[in-house]
Design a protein around this motif. Structure first.
Motif, PDB file in Angstrom:
ATOM      1  N   ALA A   1       0.836  -1.202   0.000  1.00 22.11           N
ATOM      2  CA  ALA A   1       0.000   0.000   0.000  1.00 22.11           C
ATOM      3  C   ALA A   1       0.867   1.248   0.000  1.00 22.11           C
ATOM      4  CB  ALA A   1      -0.917   0.003   1.225  1.00 22.11           C
ATOM      5  N   LEU A   2       0.197   2.353  -0.263  1.00 20.81           N
ATOM      6  CA  LEU A   2       0.844   3.667  -0.215  1.00 20.81           C
ATOM      7  C   LEU A   2       0.541   4.309   1.129  1.00 20.81           C
ATOM      8  CD1 LEU A   2      -0.393   5.044  -3.643  1.00 20.81           C
ATOM      9  CD2 LEU A   2       1.953   4.381  -3.115  1.00 20.81           C
ATOM     10  N   SER A   3       1.470   5.066   1.632  1.00 21.41           N
ATOM     11  CA  SER A   3       1.242   5.897   2.792  1.00 21.41           C
ATOM     12  C   SER A   3       0.925   7.292   2.268  1.00 21.41           C
ATOM     13  CB  SER A   3       2.499   5.915   3.665  1.00 21.41           C
ATOM     14  OG  SER A   3       2.348   6.847   4.705  1.00 21.41           O
ATOM     15  N   LEU A   4      -0.298   7.777   2.505  1.00 21.72           N
ATOM     16  CA  LEU A   4      -0.736   9.087   2.023  1.00 21.72           C
ATOM     17  C   LEU A   4      -0.842  10.054   3.187  1.00 21.72           C
ATOM     18  CD1 LEU A   4      -2.009  11.108  -0.031  1.00 21.72           C
ATOM     19  CD2 LEU A   4      -4.217  10.016   0.481  1.00 21.72           C
ATOM     20  N   GLU A   5      -0.253  11.229   3.001  1.00 15.38           N
ATOM     21  CA  GLU A   5      -0.359  12.293   3.989  1.00 15.38           C
ATOM     22  C   GLU A   5      -0.762  13.575   3.256  1.00 15.38           C
ATOM     23  OE1 GLU A   5       2.310  14.197   7.581  1.00 15.38           O
ATOM     24  OE2 GLU A   5       3.350  13.422   5.824  1.00 15.38           O
ATOM     25  N   ILE A   6      -1.791  14.247   3.775  1.00 14.66           N
ATOM     26  CA  ILE A   6      -2.227  15.528   3.223  1.00 14.66           C
ATOM     27  C   ILE A   6      -1.984  16.587   4.291  1.00 14.66           C
ATOM     28  CG2 ILE A   6      -4.116  16.891   2.271  1.00 14.66           C
ATOM     29  CD1 ILE A   6      -5.507  14.260   1.523  1.00 14.66           C
ATOM     30  N   VAL A   7      -1.243  17.635   3.902  1.00 16.50           N
ATOM     31  CA  VAL A   7      -0.881  18.696   4.836  1.00 16.50           C
ATOM     32  C   VAL A   7      -1.253  20.043   4.226  1.00 16.50           C
ATOM     33  CG1 VAL A   7       1.032  19.776   6.091  1.00 16.50           C
ATOM     34  CG2 VAL A   7       1.049  17.302   5.687  1.00 16.50           C
ATOM     35  N   THR A   8      -1.880  20.904   5.039  1.00 15.52           N
ATOM     36  CA  THR A   8      -2.158  22.289   4.651  1.00 15.52           C
ATOM     37  C   THR A   8      -1.299  23.189   5.539  1.00 15.52           C
ATOM     38  OG1 THR A   8      -3.951  22.646   6.250  1.00 15.52           O
ATOM     39  CG2 THR A   8      -4.570  21.690   4.100  1.00 15.52           C
ATOM     40  N   PRO A   9      -1.250  24.489   5.257  1.00 18.37           N
ATOM     41  CA  PRO A   9      -0.472  25.379   6.130  1.00 18.37           C
ATOM     42  C   PRO A   9      -0.946  25.354   7.590  1.00 18.37           C
ATOM     43  CG  PRO A   9      -0.927  26.484   4.069  1.00 18.37           C
ATOM     44  CD  PRO A   9      -1.727  25.198   4.062  1.00 18.37           C
ATOM     45  N   GLU A  10      -2.207  25.028   7.809  1.00 16.58           N
ATOM     46  CA  GLU A  10      -2.765  25.033   9.157  1.00 16.58           C
ATOM     47  C   GLU A  10      -2.611  23.725   9.906  1.00 16.58           C
ATOM     48  OE1 GLU A  10      -4.862  26.032   6.488  1.00 16.58           O
ATOM     49  OE2 GLU A  10      -4.229  28.102   6.787  1.00 16.58           O
ATOM     50  N   GLN A  11      -2.638  22.595   9.180  1.00  9.11           N
ATOM     51  CA  GLN A  11      -2.671  21.317   9.887  1.00  9.11           C
ATOM     52  C   GLN A  11      -2.366  20.124   8.984  1.00  9.11           C
ATOM     53  OE1 GLN A  11      -6.648  20.376  11.189  1.00  9.11           O
ATOM     54  NE2 GLN A  11      -7.554  21.061   9.276  1.00  9.11           N
ATOM     55  N   ARG A  12      -2.105  19.018   9.626  1.00 10.54           N
ATOM     56  CA  ARG A  12      -2.033  17.736   8.925  1.00 10.54           C
ATOM     57  C   ARG A  12      -3.470  17.242   8.845  1.00 10.54           C
ATOM     58  NH1 ARG A  12       1.629  12.700  10.866  1.00 10.54           N
ATOM     59  NH2 ARG A  12      -0.046  11.219  10.648  1.00 10.54           N
ATOM     60  N   VAL A  13      -4.013  17.180   7.638  1.00 10.54           N
ATOM     61  CA  VAL A  13      -5.416  16.867   7.424  1.00 10.54           C
ATOM     62  C   VAL A  13      -5.684  15.370   7.483  1.00 10.54           C
ATOM     63  CG1 VAL A  13      -7.311  17.028   5.741  1.00 10.54           C
ATOM     64  CG2 VAL A  13      -5.731  18.941   6.038  1.00 10.54           C
ATOM     65  N   LEU A  14      -4.737  14.580   6.961  1.00 12.63           N
ATOM     66  CA  LEU A  14      -4.998  13.153   6.806  1.00 12.63           C
ATOM     67  C   LEU A  14      -3.697  12.377   6.747  1.00 12.63           C
ATOM     68  CD1 LEU A  14      -7.274  11.020   5.934  1.00 12.63           C
ATOM     69  CD2 LEU A  14      -6.539  11.509   3.612  1.00 12.63           C
ATOM     70  N   ALA A  15      -3.702  11.197   7.330  1.00 10.77           N
ATOM     71  CA  ALA A  15      -2.596  10.250   7.190  1.00 10.77           C
ATOM     72  C   ALA A  15      -3.236   8.866   7.152  1.00 10.77           C
ATOM     73  CB  ALA A  15      -1.621  10.373   8.349  1.00 10.77           C
ATOM     74  N   VAL A  16      -3.201   8.211   5.986  1.00 10.27           N
ATOM     75  CA  VAL A  16      -3.839   6.907   5.801  1.00 10.27           C
ATOM     76  C   VAL A  16      -2.995   6.022   4.889  1.00 10.27           C
ATOM     77  CG1 VAL A  16      -6.206   7.787   6.064  1.00 10.27           C
ATOM     78  CG2 VAL A  16      -5.183   7.671   3.795  1.00 10.27           C
ATOM     79  N   GLU A  17      -3.348   4.766   4.857  1.00 13.93           N
ATOM     80  CA  GLU A  17      -2.794   3.821   3.897  1.00 13.93           C
ATOM     81  C   GLU A  17      -3.799   3.723   2.756  1.00 13.93           C
ATOM     82  OE1 GLU A  17       0.264   2.072   4.182  1.00 13.93           O
ATOM     83  OE2 GLU A  17       0.529   3.551   5.768  1.00 13.93           O
ATOM     84  N   ALA A  18      -3.312   3.741   1.522  1.00 10.42           N
ATOM     85  CA  ALA A  18      -4.207   3.698   0.359  1.00 10.42           C
ATOM     86  C   ALA A  18      -3.621   2.773  -0.699  1.00 10.42           C
ATOM     87  CB  ALA A  18      -4.382   5.102  -0.209  1.00 10.42           C
ATOM     88  N   ASP A  19      -4.520   2.232  -1.534  1.00  8.72           N
ATOM     89  CA  ASP A  19      -4.101   1.390  -2.657  1.00  8.72           C
ATOM     90  C   ASP A  19      -3.721   2.231  -3.871  1.00  8.72           C
ATOM     91  OD1 ASP A  19      -4.725  -0.905  -1.144  1.00  8.72           O
ATOM     92  OD2 ASP A  19      -6.828  -0.788  -1.762  1.00  8.72           O
ATOM     93  N   GLU A  20      -4.350   3.409  -3.990  1.00  3.69           N
ATOM     94  CA  GLU A  20      -4.117   4.306  -5.127  1.00  3.69           C
ATOM     95  C   GLU A  20      -4.482   5.720  -4.724  1.00  3.69           C
ATOM     96  OE1 GLU A  20      -5.677   4.935  -9.743  1.00  3.69           O
ATOM     97  OE2 GLU A  20      -6.301   3.167  -8.635  1.00  3.69           O
TER      98      GLU A  20
END
Length: 134
Positions: free
Chosen positions: A2-21
Motif C-alpha cells: 500500500a501507499l502511505s498518504l499524507e495531506i498537509v495544509t499550512p494550518e494542519q495535517r489533514v490526513l494520514a492513511v494507507e491507500a491502494d491508489e
C-alpha cells in the motif's frame, strides 16, 4: 502493498492513511499513483484528490500545491483540503460564482490578481467536487 498518504495544509495535517491508489490533479492534468511508482515531485492545480482503499474511494477538494512521491509514500502539500462529504453543492457553486464575478473586474496588473485567481480556482474545485458527489 500500500501507499502511505499524507495531506498537509499550512494550518494542519489533514490526513494520514494507507491507500491502494491516489489520484491527483496536476497542472497538466490528472494522474494516479500506485505502489512502486517512480519518485517524483509534481505541482498540483486546485482540483480533486481521490484515494482508494479496499475498493472504496474517498474524495477531497484541494487547493494548489505540490505532491512528493518516494518509496510508496505520497505527501501532498496544498493550500486547503476539504472532504467531499462536508461540501454543500449549492453553497460551493454560489461562492465560486461570486468570486468569479469579483475576479472578472480585476486587471492583470492589479497586485491582488494572482491571489484572487487562486481563490477562484479553489472555490471552483470545491464546487466541482461537491457537484459530483457519489
Amino acid at each position: 502493498m500500500a501507499l502511505s498518504l499524507e495531506i498537509v495544509t499550512p494550518e494542519q495535517r489533514v490526513l494520514a492513511v494507507e491507500a491502494d491508489e491516489v489520484r491527483l490533479t496536476g497542472l497538466d492534468g490528472g494522474f494516479g499513483i500506485r505502489p512502486g511508482h517512480t519518485p517524483l515531485v509534481a505541482a498540483l492545480a486546485a482540483g480533486e484528490l481521490t484515494y482508494i482503499t479496499g475498493g472504496s474511494s474517498t474524495r477531497y477538494a484541494v487547493g494548489e500545491g505540490f505532491a512528493e512521491v518516494s518509496n510508496d509514500r505520497v505527501r501532498v502539500l496544498v493550500e486547503e483540503a476539504i472532504p467531499a462529504a462536508s461540501l454543500d453543492a449549492g453553497k460551493a457553486a454560489a461562492e465560486a460564482e461570486e468570486l468569479r464575478k469579483k475576479f472578472a473586474a480585476l486587471s492583470p496588473d492589479d497586485p491582488s490578481y494572482e491571489t484572487q485567481k487562486a481563490l477562484v480556482d479553489r472555490a471552483q474545485a470545491r464546487a466541482n467536487v461537491a457537484a459530483s458527489k457519489h
